[in-house]
Motif scaffolding. Structure first.
Motif, mmCIF file in Angstrom:
data_model
loop_
_atom_site.group_PDB
_atom_site.id
_atom_site.type_symbol
_atom_site.label_atom_id
_atom_site.label_comp_id
_atom_site.label_asym_id
_atom_site.label_seq_id
_atom_site.Cartn_x
_atom_site.Cartn_y
_atom_site.Cartn_z
ATOM 1 N N PRO A 4 0.906 -1.288 0.051
ATOM 2 C CA PRO A 4 0.095 0.127 -0.051
ATOM 3 C C PRO A 4 0.754 1.392 -0.124
ATOM 4 O O PRO A 4 2.143 1.295 0.669
ATOM 5 N N ILE A 5 0.344 2.162 -0.540
ATOM 6 C CA ILE A 5 1.181 3.611 -0.898
ATOM 7 C C ILE A 5 0.227 4.808 -0.193
ATOM 8 O O ILE A 5 0.577 5.827 -0.225
ATOM 9 N N GLY A 6 -1.092 4.473 -0.291
ATOM 10 C CA GLY A 6 -2.007 5.743 0.214
ATOM 11 C C GLY A 6 -3.554 5.245 0.137
ATOM 12 O O GLY A 6 -3.678 4.129 -0.112
ATOM 13 N N ASP A 7 -4.452 6.137 0.202
ATOM 14 C CA ASP A 7 -5.734 5.652 0.378
ATOM 15 C C ASP A 7 -6.385 7.263 -0.529
ATOM 16 O O ASP A 7 -5.549 8.174 -0.659
ATOM 17 N N ASP A 8 -7.699 7.141 -0.935
ATOM 18 C CA ASP A 8 -8.603 8.227 -1.410
ATOM 19 C C ASP A 8 -9.309 8.780 -0.345
ATOM 20 O O ASP A 8 -10.122 9.720 -0.971
ATOM 21 N N GLN A 9 -9.423 8.584 0.877
ATOM 22 C CA GLN A 9 -10.071 9.237 1.775
ATOM 23 C C GLN A 9 -9.825 10.847 1.981
ATOM 24 O O GLN A 9 -8.768 11.241 1.946
ATOM 25 N N VAL A 10 -10.817 11.618 1.957
ATOM 26 C CA VAL A 10 -10.704 12.932 1.875
ATOM 27 C C VAL A 10 -10.452 13.620 3.374
ATOM 28 O O VAL A 10 -11.126 12.832 4.199
ATOM 29 N N ARG A 146 -15.253 1.658 2.901
ATOM 30 C CA ARG A 146 -15.407 1.742 1.666
ATOM 31 C C ARG A 146 -14.186 2.553 1.083
ATOM 32 O O ARG A 146 -14.243 2.797 -0.106
ATOM 33 N N SER A 147 -13.390 3.078 1.810
ATOM 34 C CA SER A 147 -12.339 3.749 1.455
ATOM 35 C C SER A 147 -11.364 3.088 0.604
ATOM 36 O O SER A 147 -11.324 1.842 0.850
ATOM 37 N N ASN A 148 -10.709 3.661 -0.624
ATOM 38 C CA ASN A 148 -9.810 2.750 -1.430
ATOM 39 C C ASN A 148 -8.416 2.840 -0.957
ATOM 40 O O ASN A 148 -7.920 3.992 -0.793
ATOM 41 N N ILE A 149 -7.906 1.751 -0.664
ATOM 42 C CA ILE A 149 -6.567 1.468 -0.539
ATOM 43 C C ILE A 149 -5.531 1.253 -1.662
ATOM 44 O O ILE A 149 -5.742 0.401 -2.354
ATOM 45 N N LYS A 150 -4.879 2.471 -2.110
ATOM 46 C CA LYS A 150 -3.973 2.453 -3.339
ATOM 47 C C LYS A 150 -2.630 1.680 -3.062
ATOM 48 O O LYS A 150 -2.051 1.926 -1.994
ATOM 49 N N GLY A 151 -2.221 0.938 -3.934
ATOM 50 C CA GLY A 151 -0.960 0.402 -3.826
ATOM 51 C C GLY A 151 -0.413 -0.467 -5.017
ATOM 52 O O GLY A 151 -1.080 -0.350 -6.319
ATOM 53 N N PHE A 152 0.464 -1.068 -4.747
ATOM 54 C CA PHE A 152 1.312 -2.082 -6.384
ATOM 55 C C PHE A 152 1.055 -3.477 -5.738
ATOM 56 O O PHE A 152 1.436 -4.011 -4.546
ATOM 57 N N ARG A 157 -0.780 -1.173 -10.586
ATOM 58 C CA ARG A 157 -1.105 -0.237 -9.557
ATOM 59 C C ARG A 157 -2.619 -0.322 -9.485
ATOM 60 O O ARG A 157 -3.517 -0.416 -10.373
ATOM 61 N N ILE A 158 -3.007 -0.762 -8.226
ATOM 62 C CA ILE A 158 -4.518 -1.013 -8.082
ATOM 63 C C ILE A 158 -5.036 -0.453 -6.901
ATOM 64 O O ILE A 158 -4.344 0.203 -5.965
#
Length: 225
Positions: A4-10, A146-152, A157-158
């Motif tokens: 994981p490298i981040g999330d899309d949570q505001v 339901r936040s999306n965890i971004k990563g590789f 990248r998904i």
């Protein structure tokens, strides 16, 4: 393997000052520990790491706190700080800085006590921020499922929903924890992760009641424009 490298949570509400400060403290402490050299650095870990046998004997209770800011190596530090960067700022922004600090430290304490209970008599020092971070992740799965965890995933990248990523993470920790029962030879403090996560889940439900989830609400409103 998913990294994981981040999330899309505001991020809404309070600025996550202590999330950043905790990262800085952990890095600074490890840099000092590394500067001591192998022998003195090991003595430093023995002095400030949490040793179950000593806590059970009524000694060095302060290590329940100090052990949260020590790490066993660069990869241990980097992994924990990446998770802190991804997850802790959202919790702090939602509940405020002072409640977050209390929650973070109590989560680390709950994780340490759980580790001691399942590793009674162990002379091995436990170190790392992962117990407190497990509490943060437990609260996150409740507050932002339901936040999306971004990563590789390998070279791709998904994004993965938080409830899937953190749910699978907890399954891994639980499986490893049960498999390690009776083994006091050291290694990963699985039960600290389990205890911290359960503490965080309970706290997350309380936070939803007390504070709501401002970041999630703001994100939903933005999506409807």
């Amino acid at each position: 393997m998913f990294f994981p490298i981040g999330d899309d949570q505001v991020h809404q509400g309070h600025r996550p000052i202590f999330s950043w400060l905790f990262i800085a403290i952990n890095v600074a402490v490890f840099a000092y520990q590394f500067s001591l050299g192998p022998e003195v650095g090991q003595a430093f870990v023995l002095d400030f790491g949490c040793i179950p046998a000593e806590i059970e004997a009524g000694q060095d209770y302060y290590t329940l706190l100090t052990s949260m800011f020590l790490h066993g190596g660069w990869m241990h530090l980097i992994g924990n700080m990446v998770y802190m960067y991804i997850f802790s700022d959202n919790i702090e922004a939602s509940i405020g800085s002072a409640p977050f600090v209390i929650f973070y430290l109590l989560g680390g304490l709950a994780a340490g006590l759980c580790h001691i209970y399942f590793n009674a008599g162990s002379p091995i020092p436990a170190v790392g921020a992962s117990g407190a971070l497990s509490a943060v992740m437990g609260a996150y799965i409740v507050m932002f499922p339901r936040s999306n965890i971004k990563g590789f995933l390998f070279f791709f990248r998904i994004s993965v929903p938080a409830f899937l990523f953190l749910g699978f993470w907890f399954y891994q920790q639980s499986s490893a924890g049960y498999a390690s029962m009776g083994d006091t030879s050291g290694g990963i403090a699985w039960w600290a992760h389990i205890g911290g996560f359960v503490f965080g889940v309970v706290a997350g439900f309380l936070f939803r009641t007390w504070y709501g989830v401002p970041g999630l609400r703001a994100k939903t409103r933005a999506a409807r424009r």
